[in-house]
Design a protein around this motif. Sequence first.
Motif, mmCIF file in Angstrom:
data_model
loop_
_atom_site.group_PDB
_atom_site.id
_atom_site.type_symbol
_atom_site.label_atom_id
_atom_site.label_comp_id
_atom_site.label_asym_id
_atom_site.label_seq_id
_atom_site.Cartn_x
_atom_site.Cartn_y
_atom_site.Cartn_z
ATOM 1 N N ALA A 163 0.836 -1.203 0.000
ATOM 2 C CA ALA A 163 0.000 0.000 0.000
ATOM 3 C C ALA A 163 0.870 1.251 0.000
ATOM 4 C CB ALA A 163 -0.927 -0.014 1.215
ATOM 5 N N SER A 164 2.023 1.163 0.653
ATOM 6 C CA SER A 164 2.928 2.314 0.739
ATOM 7 C C SER A 164 3.519 2.717 -0.607
ATOM 8 C CB SER A 164 4.060 2.015 1.716
ATOM 9 O OG SER A 164 4.800 0.873 1.307
ATOM 10 N N SER A 165 3.434 1.819 -1.612
ATOM 11 C CA SER A 165 3.987 2.125 -2.938
ATOM 12 C C SER A 165 3.117 3.096 -3.715
ATOM 13 C CB SER A 165 4.142 0.833 -3.751
ATOM 14 O OG SER A 165 2.859 0.329 -4.126
ATOM 15 N N GLY A 166 1.845 3.177 -3.335
ATOM 16 C CA GLY A 166 0.924 4.044 -4.069
ATOM 17 C C GLY A 166 0.399 3.408 -5.342
ATOM 18 N N ILE A 167 0.782 2.169 -5.614
ATOM 19 C CA ILE A 167 0.328 1.470 -6.814
ATOM 20 C C ILE A 167 -1.053 0.867 -6.536
ATOM 21 C CG2 ILE A 167 0.795 -0.403 -8.441
ATOM 22 C CD1 ILE A 167 3.782 -0.046 -7.825
ATOM 23 N N LYS A 168 -2.073 1.410 -7.177
ATOM 24 C CA LYS A 168 -3.441 0.949 -6.972
ATOM 25 C C LYS A 168 -4.080 0.398 -8.239
ATOM 26 C CE LYS A 168 -4.280 4.327 -3.276
ATOM 27 N NZ LYS A 168 -5.156 5.453 -2.828
ATOM 28 N N SER A 169 -3.386 0.515 -9.371
ATOM 29 C CA SER A 169 -3.907 0.039 -10.654
ATOM 30 C C SER A 169 -2.751 -0.367 -11.539
ATOM 31 C CB SER A 169 -4.732 1.134 -11.337
ATOM 32 O OG SER A 169 -3.884 2.211 -11.736
ATOM 33 N N ILE A 170 -3.043 -1.062 -12.616
ATOM 34 C CA ILE A 170 -2.001 -1.438 -13.578
ATOM 35 C C ILE A 170 -1.338 -0.181 -14.138
ATOM 36 C CG2 ILE A 170 -1.525 -2.586 -15.772
ATOM 37 C CD1 ILE A 170 -2.198 -4.529 -13.539
ATOM 38 N N ALA A 171 -2.138 0.844 -14.379
ATOM 39 C CA ALA A 171 -1.611 2.097 -14.941
ATOM 40 C C ALA A 171 -0.641 2.782 -13.990
ATOM 41 C CB ALA A 171 -2.762 3.031 -15.287
ATOM 42 N N ASP A 172 -0.745 2.484 -12.686
ATOM 43 C CA ASP A 172 0.145 3.114 -11.699
ATOM 44 C C ASP A 172 1.531 2.481 -11.651
ATOM 45 O OD1 ASP A 172 -1.819 4.888 -10.837
ATOM 46 O OD2 ASP A 172 -2.484 3.593 -9.184
ATOM 47 N N ILE A 173 1.703 1.310 -12.272
ATOM 48 C CA ILE A 173 3.004 0.640 -12.214
ATOM 49 C C ILE A 173 4.026 1.471 -12.993
ATOM 50 C CG2 ILE A 173 4.300 -1.445 -12.793
ATOM 51 C CD1 ILE A 173 1.690 -3.016 -12.573
ATOM 52 N N PRO A 174 5.083 1.930 -12.331
ATOM 53 C CA PRO A 174 6.048 2.808 -13.000
ATOM 54 C C PRO A 174 6.907 2.084 -14.026
ATOM 55 C CG PRO A 174 6.840 2.238 -10.813
ATOM 56 C CD PRO A 174 5.451 1.679 -10.922
ATOM 57 N N ALA A 175 7.394 2.801 -14.993
ATOM 58 C CA ALA A 175 8.279 2.221 -16.011
ATOM 59 C C ALA A 175 9.522 1.651 -15.342
ATOM 60 C CB ALA A 175 8.675 3.284 -17.034
ATOM 61 N N GLY A 176 9.894 0.439 -15.758
ATOM 62 C CA GLY A 176 11.067 -0.206 -15.193
ATOM 63 C C GLY A 176 10.834 -0.845 -13.839
ATOM 64 N N ALA A 177 9.586 -0.985 -13.442
ATOM 65 C CA ALA A 177 9.274 -1.577 -12.133
ATOM 66 C C ALA A 177 9.796 -3.008 -12.047
ATOM 67 C CB ALA A 177 7.763 -1.555 -11.907
ATOM 68 N N ALA A 178 10.310 -3.361 -10.889
ATOM 69 C CA ALA A 178 10.762 -4.735 -10.648
ATOM 70 C C ALA A 178 9.541 -5.580 -10.291
ATOM 71 C CB ALA A 178 11.782 -4.767 -9.524
ATOM 72 N N ILE A 179 9.211 -6.529 -11.165
ATOM 73 C CA ILE A 179 8.024 -7.360 -10.964
ATOM 74 C C ILE A 179 8.443 -8.817 -10.790
ATOM 75 C CG2 ILE A 179 5.836 -8.150 -11.914
ATOM 76 C CD1 ILE A 179 5.592 -5.592 -13.460
ATOM 77 N N GLY A 180 7.976 -9.439 -9.707
ATOM 78 C CA GLY A 180 8.226 -10.859 -9.472
ATOM 79 C C GLY A 180 7.150 -11.687 -10.129
ATOM 80 N N PHE A 181 7.548 -12.598 -11.023
ATOM 81 C CA PHE A 181 6.593 -13.406 -11.789
ATOM 82 C C PHE A 181 6.548 -14.869 -11.340
ATOM 83 C CE2 PHE A 181 7.374 -9.920 -14.830
ATOM 84 C CZ PHE A 181 6.060 -9.531 -15.067
ATOM 85 N N GLY A 182 7.131 -15.178 -10.179
ATOM 86 C CA GLY A 182 7.095 -16.554 -9.701
ATOM 87 C C GLY A 182 8.241 -17.380 -10.241
#
Length: 332
Positions: free
Chosen positions: A132-151
């Motif tokens: 919640a502290s990231s401020g990401i509440k939607s797909i559109a909020d994900i910043p460019a270059g975000a580190a995403i864990g895909f399993g």
Amino acid sequence: MTVLTRITAVAATTVMTATVAFADGHVDRTGWPDSFTVGTGSQGGTYFGYGSGWAGIVSDVLGVNGGAEVTGGPMQNMALVHTGDLAFGMTTMGPAAESIGGGNPIAPGLQMDNACAMFPMYQTPFSVTALASSGIKSIADIPAGAAIGFGPAGSTSDTYFPRMMEELGVDFDRRNGGWSDLGGQLQDGLLDVIAFAAGVPVPAVSQLEVQTDINIIEFTEEEQAKIIAAFPVAAFDIAATAYTTLEAPARSVSMWNFAIANCDLPETFIYEVVDAVMSDNERMVTAHRAAQSSLPEFWDRNTVMAWHPGAARWFTENAGAEISADMIHGDM
């Protein structure tokens, strides 16, 4: 990709003393293995919890020692079950279709058609989680270059979620790992987002929301429609009761999961395995809540794999299934 210690192949498994089928209901155990292992996924993921549950039930009901093994997930399970390194495994329709067609990255070009469908498990929703502290509440909020864990590498999530994110125009840095490890990395600020493809509730998410505030991000109607048009998935709502964080159902997409068996295992063995799982859904749900969808009527969700003859016989006799001969291994 998880390195799995090779276990004895099914073909070389020591078999129990053969018995004869009697009129009073005794089961013919000719050729049955004296133990079995279920290929699951990473610890902290739904596959491991669910697989451990049904392995325990089958072992208890049939009196055959069995357990779950941590693996890299659906793609690796298809390979291990096809070769007979594992008797059983769990996979999703997408990875199954790619593996049968020779597109499994573990052995490119090898048509893994000796892994047979056994029974329906549940739908795998695709969902996104962020702090919640990231401020990401939607797909559109994900910043460019975000580190995403895909399993785990080769898992359903790792196979399809990066493509989905690209379809939605997300620019990201791809990371892999077990769900528990990725959950810890998210909490430590080493990841911006985790893109989960796992049955709900995902243990790693349940643990996260106990320890910190998170956002479970749903797709917009437009994003959902775009993904459905591009991938072998269907519309799905994650129930509000799945997580304490949710106040309403979360819009998602899903892919069906099936238990698989090496096609060379005895028909009587697989019939009894399916019977142990499918005949007592309440017990399966006690083992894992995702099993609420582990019902006989969902046999028709398998559209890509040949059925093991023992499984086909069970669903024909007990669920009114009409399985065509060209979808049963050995009759094709």
